[in-house]
Every structure is written in C-alpha cells, then in structure tokens.
Design an enzyme around this catalytic site. Structure first.
Site, PDB file in Angstrom:
ATOM      1  N   LYS A  26       0.832  -1.202   0.000  1.00 21.44           N
ATOM      2  CA  LYS A  26       0.000   0.000   0.000  1.00 21.44           C
ATOM      3  C   LYS A  26       0.872   1.259   0.000  1.00 21.44           C
ATOM      4  O   LYS A  26       0.671   2.166  -0.809  1.00 21.44           O
ATOM      5  CB  LYS A  26      -0.921  -0.012   1.230  1.00 21.44           C
ATOM      6  CG  LYS A  26      -1.941   1.113   1.219  1.00 21.44           C
ATOM      7  CD  LYS A  26      -2.682   1.205   2.546  1.00 21.44           C
ATOM      8  CE  LYS A  26      -3.768   0.179   2.685  1.00 21.44           C
ATOM      9  NZ  LYS A  26      -5.056   0.642   2.151  1.00 21.44           N
ATOM     10  N   ARG A  96      -3.223   3.000   8.749  1.00 18.25           N
ATOM     11  CA  ARG A  96      -3.517   1.693   8.143  1.00 18.25           C
ATOM     12  C   ARG A  96      -2.264   0.838   8.054  1.00 18.25           C
ATOM     13  O   ARG A  96      -1.163   1.350   7.848  1.00 18.25           O
ATOM     14  CB  ARG A  96      -4.046   1.870   6.718  1.00 18.25           C
ATOM     15  CG  ARG A  96      -5.402   2.524   6.597  1.00 18.25           C
ATOM     16  CD  ARG A  96      -5.817   2.492   5.123  1.00 18.25           C
ATOM     17  NE  ARG A  96      -7.209   2.841   4.942  1.00 18.25           N
ATOM     18  CZ  ARG A  96      -7.632   4.078   4.690  1.00 18.25           C
ATOM     19  NH1 ARG A  96      -6.780   5.076   4.623  1.00 18.25           N
ATOM     20  NH2 ARG A  96      -8.917   4.309   4.513  1.00 18.25           N
ATOM     21  N   GLY A 105      -7.982  -7.438   5.161  1.00 18.21           N
ATOM     22  CA  GLY A 105      -8.798  -7.585   6.361  1.00 18.21           C
ATOM     23  C   GLY A 105      -8.103  -8.251   7.534  1.00 18.21           C
ATOM     24  O   GLY A 105      -8.715  -8.484   8.574  1.00 18.21           O
ATOM     25  N   ARG A 352      -3.691  -1.299  -6.611  1.00 17.86           N
ATOM     26  CA  ARG A 352      -2.919  -2.552  -6.569  1.00 17.86           C
ATOM     27  C   ARG A 352      -3.376  -3.433  -7.722  1.00 17.86           C
ATOM     28  O   ARG A 352      -4.437  -3.187  -8.306  1.00 17.86           O
ATOM     29  CB  ARG A 352      -3.126  -3.275  -5.234  1.00 17.86           C
ATOM     30  CG  ARG A 352      -4.573  -3.630  -4.988  1.00 17.86           C
ATOM     31  CD  ARG A 352      -4.759  -4.293  -3.635  1.00 17.86           C
ATOM     32  NE  ARG A 352      -6.177  -4.378  -3.333  1.00 17.86           N
ATOM     33  CZ  ARG A 352      -6.672  -4.698  -2.158  1.00 17.86           C
ATOM     34  NH1 ARG A 352      -5.888  -4.952  -1.149  1.00 17.86           N
ATOM     35  NH2 ARG A 352      -7.961  -4.772  -1.978  1.00 17.86           N
ATOM     36  N   TYR A 864      11.546 -33.913 -18.791  1.00 12.52           N
ATOM     37  CA  TYR A 864      10.091 -33.797 -18.945  1.00 12.52           C
ATOM     38  C   TYR A 864       9.377 -34.028 -17.616  1.00 12.52           C
ATOM     39  O   TYR A 864       9.962 -34.553 -16.666  1.00 12.52           O
ATOM     40  CB  TYR A 864       9.568 -34.793 -19.995  1.00 12.52           C
ATOM     41  CG  TYR A 864       9.639 -36.243 -19.564  1.00 12.52           C
ATOM     42  CD1 TYR A 864       8.603 -36.830 -18.847  1.00 12.52           C
ATOM     43  CD2 TYR A 864      10.755 -37.027 -19.862  1.00 12.52           C
ATOM     44  CE1 TYR A 864       8.679 -38.158 -18.440  1.00 12.52           C
ATOM     45  CE2 TYR A 864      10.830 -38.351 -19.466  1.00 12.52           C
ATOM     46  CZ  TYR A 864       9.786 -38.908 -18.742  1.00 12.52           C
ATOM     47  OH  TYR A 864       9.854 -40.205 -18.326  1.00 12.52           O
TER      48      TYR A 864
END
Ligand code: PEP
Ligand code: MG
Length: 887
Positions: A26, A96, A105, A352, A864
């Site tokens: 952020k 924040r 959250g 974002r 592989y």
C-alpha cells in the site's frame, strides 16, 4: 541516520513502487501514485524495518522515529493548512497497515484519528455539519476502543442499540447531532468503566496507540493463520501508513467507491466498480446501502434507477477514468483502486494489481500482449497455472448458494451432481438407465474402476491426495472429494450419515472437487469454455518452455484427452490399471493367485492379446511420440479377491476349489503391502510376467509402427528398483524377449529400458543404476512415502493436523518436499548423468502436475514432467513460467 519514515503527497514522494519490501504494498503504491502527480492525500509511511525493530526490542521504537514522524506530520499539515493537535484547524488522520503482500482484512485500521472533545467542534464548524462531526467522533471512539484499547466491539454496539431503543430510532441515520453527543458521553463512560482510564484526548497519544496497534496486529491470530496459508514469512513485517483524512461523507457532493480497471470476472476491458454518495469507505464494504454503478453503460445493464457516477459527477468521473487508464498503463496490469470524492474533489486512496478469475486472467493477459503493453512471455507469467483447472471442468456458479454437509480433500477438480450409490455395480446399472450418479465409498480399489468410470463424481470417506480414488479420478478428469472423515458410510442400510442427518441411496448430492466440499442437492454449474484466449496463451507457453510435458495414461480415452490437451507422449502407463475392465480382472487374479509357473503362464496367455491390442491403440494415439510402459506394479492387496462372489468367479476360471483359493489369498496376505511383494520384486519372483509384458510391448510396437508409418520406440520401465542387480535381472529377460521377437518377425527395432527412482536407495545408488538404465522416471509418490516413512494411503488424516499446527506448509504428497525428497532427486540426477550423460530424466509422480514442483524440475534440469491428462495444460504453463523465470 536511518530513515524510518517516507513521505508522499503534493505530486512528490520519497519512495516508489520499487520499495515494496520497505514500504509495504500500500505504501509503495501510494508513493508511486503521488510521484506520478495523482491526487493522493498526503501522508507518511513508517517502514517495515520499524516493525522488525519493534519485535526485536520488546515492542519499543528506534529513538529517531518520533522526531521523523513529527517532522513529516508538520510537512503534511503545511500541505493541507492544518495542524495535528490544533484545536481550530485540526489535521485528522487515517492509520492503516500495509504489508509486502496484500493481506486483506487481516490487520487493523483506525480512521478519524485526532478527534477529541475540542477538535470535534472545529470539524463541525469546518464541515458546517454538526451531525457529521459527532458521528465521526463516535465512530472514532468505537474503532479506537476496539482496535487500540482492546475493548469488545460488541460493547459499543450494545450501547448504540440501547440508545436507539431509548430514543425510539430504527436507523443510525435517524440520530441527530445532540443525540450523537449523548452517545459519545456514554461511549466515554464505557471506556472509563472498563479500563479505569479516560478515553485519550491527546492526538499524539492517540497516534502512537494506533501505530502500536497496527504493528501488534501483525502477530494477531488471524494474520498468523493467513500468513501460513499464503506462505508469507513472519519476518517481513508490516509498514504503517498515516495519511491526512479525506471525507466521502460530507454531503451530496462527496462519495466513495472502488473500481477495477477491467472486469475481474470476465476480463472485459471496461471500467467496473461501484460507489456510494455521502459515505465512508467502510459503508461500501459493509453492504448496508446498495452501491451505485460507476458508468452509465453498467447502470443501464443492471437496470438500476440510481444515477451512475458518470451522470452524477461528470467531471470527476472523467478525471477518474483518465487516472485509471494511466495507472493501468503505468503498472501494465489491471488495477483495483479505491477513491473518495470530498466536496467534488477526487482523491485516490489505493491502487494494486486486481485479483481476477482464471477466465479474466487469460483474457487480460492475451489482450494486453495484443495491445503491446506486455510481452508474450509476460502474458504467460500472468496466469496462475493451477487456476486453469477452473477452465477445464464444469464448476459451481460462484454466486450459487451451497448447503455444505461435509468437507474432505479437493482430490480431483471440477463439480458434479448425481444420485448417491454405494457400489460400482449400482453405479453402472443406474447410468445404463440414463441417470447420473455419485459413487460413495469408504475408499475405492481397482475393482471399482467400472463404477468410477460410470460415475459423475467420486466421494470417499478415507484416503489422501494420492489414494486410489484420488489418482484414478484425476486421471479420468472426474471430480473427486476424498477423505471426507465427517461422513460415515453405512453400507448395510445403504445410507450416508452426516452430522446433520442421513442421506439414502438415490438422494442427490453435488461434489466440488476443487474445494473438497460435499453439498446437498443440486447447484447451478458453469460449463468449461476453452476460448481462443486459452489456445493463444498456451501457444506462447509452448514457445517459452524447455521441458516436455507427457501424461500418465493407460486407457485410450485418457490418452486421447491428454493429446487434446497437448501431451507430448506418455510418461507412465500403469499396466496393472489395464486389467480392471470386465473379465480381465479375473485373469489378472488367476495370475496372481496361481501357485505354479504353469498356472501363471496359462493366465498370462489370456492377458497377452489384451495387453498387445491395448498397447497398439496407445501407440496409435500417440503417433510416434514417446510412450513409457511400466511393468506390473500391483500392491497385492489392491488385486486380491475379497467377496465370496469374487472368489467363486476366480475359482471357476482356475478350476480350483474356493477353499483352496481362500487359503492362497490368506497366504498372500501382507502386513504392509505398499512395502511388500510389488514392483520389480514380482518380476524377480515370476519372470514370466515381465516376459509376457515385454512381448506384448514389442509385438505392438511392430504392429503400430508398420501401420502408422511412425517409428515407435517403446520405453520399458521397471518399477520399485532399489538395487542395480534387480534392474539387471529384469533387463536381461526383456532383452532376451526382444531378440526372440526380432527373430520371429525378421525385424529390428529400437527400445529403451529404464527404471523408476522411487526408493531412497535407488536415488543414492543412481550412479550405478544408470550403468544399466537408459532413463529414470522419478516416482515421487513412492519416493515421498519411503523418504518420510509415511503411508501414502493413510497420510491424509494426520498430515492435515500437521498443516493446521504449522509443522508442514504443504502436503508433501501434493507438492514436492524440495528440502528432503528434492535432495534425493537432485542427487540421482547428478549421479545418473555422471554415469550416462544423455540419460533421459522425467518425473511421473503426482508432483508432475503441481506448479511448484514443476519449477523444481526445471531448476534440476529434468527433461520432462508427466501428469494426469487434465493437468497437462497446467504443466505446460507452469513449465513455461519456470523457463521464463529462470532466464
Ligand atoms: C510413484 O510412485 O510416484 C508412481 C508414479 O507410481 P505409483 O503411483 O503407481 O506407485
Ligand atoms: Mg510408485
């Protein structure tokens, strides 16, 4: 002096998007936006280094921090003509968290910080709105009280409900300014009662309380769990972003909203999002009011009668659209943004990379490459390989309601609905009547193959991610939930017992094999759509990748499906799986149960033509591509007859009494069949089995080679080798049969003999084994089982506990244990190549379809990977990403 604080605002910034590790996602993006001259409320970011310091020094701060914060606050105040702590022109702040990786959250946020009994009046005067100011103050007390002071959020809600009831109000919006004031008095009394201290009035005390709370929230239980689930190291720490508040709730010319620059579910290139007039960010998320559409087009489509932002605030909307375009171009990716309009002035609060569905990821990646915004290699890296699962199988409509009755392991992706049946016979019978069924078993065994084929989905109450049900279902592309331990199968009464009741045979359930859920009844499904975008991205992936991708397949249907998904050959044909259909299992059992060579040869003679024609078909489907056929590797318990009916069937075919046969079954009983008489041990005891199989392979190769005109070079693989001498013994027999078949047919043909590396001893002795083996295929299912000493059939129950308790991050049967099993793979690769430089190296355990394991295979230099058909596209994409990221 260490710089702990980075400022941004007014078209400049001390950090940038490149400082993600230091400033968090952020903070770095706020700095970047500010540096681009976009309207970002000015602020400061306290670095993740402070978080580390905080935890290293008993939750204290470096000396210089306070000064740096104060200076930055003064700078911010100067920009907005306010002062932090000033009574007449107060600067209010948001605080924040913001870690390097987004953790939505998980951590704490405090808004409206700086309000107190004095500054609230200034806010009221400034806004010309007392109600707004007191509402903001009570929100602040409530948020700060729970986040920083640790009071239960419910306490505040109770007081609010009580106050509303007393005043006779239904909604928060009914409260007047003076009523909010009354509530504030009660809130403050609540704090005093609970803590014995007054609610802090000093803005500086508030700020440092909030900063401490954000740093402390890095170690809250939610955040710790989230980090474990998403592989985020605790050492990263979080940054703290402190920003001047802007208000979206200052009347009808204010608003707040969120947007994606393209549609995150379809990928369509159209602004997508919503907003609320006169609201704060949390109101949009809380879903109390129905948000409005951003664009007119979206409003018309949704049939909403509320005006769009485009209509309501045309100028702001135009500015917003141009910022979104700029951000998307700047980051070369679809962005997820948050914004606020304060009295007509637009502010950007966050940007974002937007989360998206697999379908959207494909579309966006391909279109951006077409637009020239990113290269085709970048486009390939933009799509999460595992997410392709969503596109290859029907899936449950994400908006549908689910009545989940149990959970198990997501053993094979996709969703399926059908009637419950408890036996394979019942499954086949009902499907013949045109009905759809879900086969429910405690666990499946090879005898269930016909039922598993018939069923839409498979549910077991026992067994892990490499249990029989899981492996076979993935191979078939049939959705499967395995190890649903909360369910009990009551076979006698044909019932499935759940915690919430009992389901009977014929009742309808739905399985979500991608989520491991068992759902009552039917649910709306979305059908797979292999659109043009899918094909184009896969083409680019194929150009970029170095490793080949083969498939694990033995049935023509699987081989064909795998080819259509782009498989470049077969890396593992498990021949024992070819003997389940119809009467074949009886001949197979005859062979296992015969106690003389003669008896075995009689049964083998029955099996030879079936094997040969199966191989011809596989060679035809693969048309000259490499095909690795593994000699019989049956853990005996999977093949022994169990019921009286099965015993009778085999005894009739063998012309021996049922009792004698029962004795033989008892004699063959093993305490630990996975470590028992299986793999090459069987070929050593009974070489005639390997001889029959080698003959079938060579004869089929001649037949198919002649027909298709393509040169077929079969690769014969010996399983469960630990000693070079074991391989030599079996190889001698194979070579002898080759000479016989050549002379019988008057033809010459090429073939390879190699071995699986699936025991630690084989990995350790790979240098010696490579003297005889022309290829290695890492059987990482058994290699994981034997390295850990954990039974692959019993692991599910306790490995889940290990994961929950953080002892292991991922189930090692799903994603290769790179530190342990991986070391053995590396050792065998180095030593194998040391002996034989051109030895062909592949992997055919379940890990061959797991993206993280595929990255390891690329780094180790394997030639592989081989995986079940439906994983082939995932493996192609993951192998391409591994190649691209390596360079
Ligand atoms: C393995 O062990 O990884 C393997 C591919 O063989 P199987 O799963 O058949 O034992
Ligand atoms: Mg194995």
């Amino acid at each position: 002096m260490t710089k702990w604080v980075y400022r941004f605002g007014d078209g400049s910034a001390e950090g940038s998007a490149g400082d993600r590790n230091l400033l968090g996602g952020k903070g770095a993006n706020l700095a970047e936006m500010s540096g681009l001259g976009l309207p970002v409320p000015p602020g400061l970011t306290i670095t993740t280094d402070v978080c580390k310091w905080f935890y290293d020094h008993e939750k204290t701060y470096p000396d210089a921090l306070k000064r740096q914060v104060d200076d930055a606050l003064e700078w911010i105040g100067g920009l907005v003509s306010r002062g932090f702590g000033s009574a007449d022109k107060p600067l209010l702040l948001s605080v924040r968290s913001g870690a390097r990786a987004s953790m939505p959250g998980m951590m704490d946020t405090v808004l409206n910080l700086g309000l107190n009994d004095e500054t609230v009046n200034a806010l009221a005067a400034d806004a010309g709105d007392e109600r707004f100011a007191y509402d903001s103050y009570r929100r602040f007390i409530q948020m700060y009280g729970s986040v920083v002071l640790g009071l239960d959020h419910e306490h505040f809600e109770e007081v609010l409900d009580d106050e509303k009831a007393r005043l006779g109000h239904e909604f928060d919006t009914d409260l007047t300014a003076s009523e909010w004031q009354g509530l504030i008095t009660r809130y403050k009394a609540l704090v005093k009662d609970e803590l014995g201290e007054d609610f802090p009035q000093d803005p500086h005390e508030q700020l440092w309380g909030a900063i401490g709370a954000v740093f402390s929230s890095w170690m809250n239980a939610r955040a710790i769990t989230y980090r474990q689930l998403h592989n985020i190291p605790a050492a990263w720490g979080t940054a703290v972003n402190v920003q001047a508040m802007v208000f979206g709730n200052l009347g009808e010319t204010s608003a707040t909203g969120v947007a994606f620059t393209r549609n995150p579910s379809t990928g369509e290139k159209r602004l997508y999002g919503e907003f609320l007039v006169n609201a704060q960010g949390e109101d949009v998320v809380a879903g109390i009011r129905t948000p409005q559409d951003l664009t007119e087009a979206a409003r018309i489509e949704s049939g909403s009668d509320k005006p769009s932002l485009e209509k309501l605030m045309p100028e702001t909307f135009r500015e917003f659209v141009s910022i979104c375009d700029r951000l998307e171009a700047h980051y070369s990716d679809m962005q997820d943004v948050e914004f606020t309009v304060e009295r007509g002035k637009l502010w950007m609060l966050q940007t974002r990379s937007g989360k998206r569905t697999a379908k959207a990821a494909l579309k966006i990646a391909v279109e951006m490459a077409d637009e020239g915004v990113i290269s085709s290699d970048e486009a390939v890296c933009r799509v999460e390989p595992g997410s392709l699962d969503q596109l290859l199988h029907p899936t449950i409509d994400p908006t549908a309601r689910r009545d989940v009755i149990a959970s198990g392991l997501p053993a094979s992706p996709g969703a399926a609905t059908g009637e419950i049946v408890f036996t394979s016979e019942e499954a086949v019978a009902r499907v013949k009547e045109g009905r759809k069924v879900i086969l429910v078993r405690v666990e499946t065994s090879p005898e269930d193959i016909h039922g598993m084929h018939a069923a839409e989905g498979i549910l077991t109450t026992r067994g892990g991610m490499t249990s029989h049900a899981a492996v076979v279902a993935r191979g078939m592309g049939t959705p499967c939930v395995s190890g649903a331990g909360g369910l009990r199968v009551d076979l006698k009464n044909e019932q499935l017992i759940t915690v919430s009741g009992t389901l009977k045979k014929g009742d309808v359930i739905t399985l979500d094999g991608s989520a491991g859920q068992v759902i009552r009844g039917t649910v709306t499904m979305l059908q797979p759509e292999l659109s043009g975008d899918f094909g184009r991205l896969m083409e680019w992936a194929d150009v970029a990748r170095r490793m080949k991708v083969r498939t694990n397949a033995e049935t023509p249907a699987d081989a064909k499906a795998a080819r259509s998904f782009g498989a470049e050959g077969i890396g593992l044909c498990r021949t024992e799986h070819m003997f389940f259909e119809g009467k074949r299992i009886v001949a197979m059992r005859e062979m296992i149960l015969a106690d003389t060579e003669k008896g075995r040869r009689a049964a083998l003679a029955k099996l030879l033509p079936m094997q040969r024609s199966d191989f011809v078909e596989l060679f035809d489907i693969m048309a000259g591509l490499p095909v690795t056929i593994r000699l019989l590797d049956p853990p005996l318990h999977e093949f022994l007859p169990k019921t009286d009916e099965e015993i009778d069937e085999v005894s009739a075919a063998m012309e021996v009494s049922a009792d004698l046969l029962r004795e033989r079954v008892d004699a063959l009983h093993e305490f630990n069949p996975m470590l028992g008489h299986r793999g090459c041990r069987l070929a050593i005891s009974y070489p005639e089995i390997a001889e029959m199989q080698a003959r079938a392979i060579f004869e089929a190769a001649i037949q198919a080679g002649g027909k298709a005109g393509a040169l077929v070079v079969p690769e014969i693989m010996v399983p469960l080798v630990g000693l070079k001498e074991e391989l030599d013994f079996v190889k001698q027999r194979i070579d002898a049969v080759a000479r016989e078949v050549m002379s019988e047919n008057g033809s010459d043909f090429a073939y390879l003999v190699g071995t699986m590396i699936e025991l630690p001893r084989a990995a350790i002795r790979a240098g010696a084994i490579a003297e005889s083996a022309e290829f290695f295929s890492f059987g990482t299912n058994d290699l994981t089982q034997t390295t850990f000493g954990i039974s692959r059939d019993d692991a599910a129950s306790f490995l889940q506990v290990y994961q929950q308790k953080g002892i292991i991050e991922r189930d090692p049967f799903v994603s290769l244990d790179i530190d342990g099993v991986g070391e053995l793979v590396k050792l065998a690769t180095t030593n194998g190549r040391g002996t034989r430089a051109d030895i062909k190296l592949g992997i055919c355990g379940e890990h061959g379809g797991d993206p993280a394991s595929i990255h390891f295979c690329e780094a180790t230099g394997l030639d592989y990977v081989s995986c079940s058909p439906f994983r082939v596209p995932i493996a192609r994409l993951a192998a391409a990403q591994a190649s691209i990221r390596k360079t």
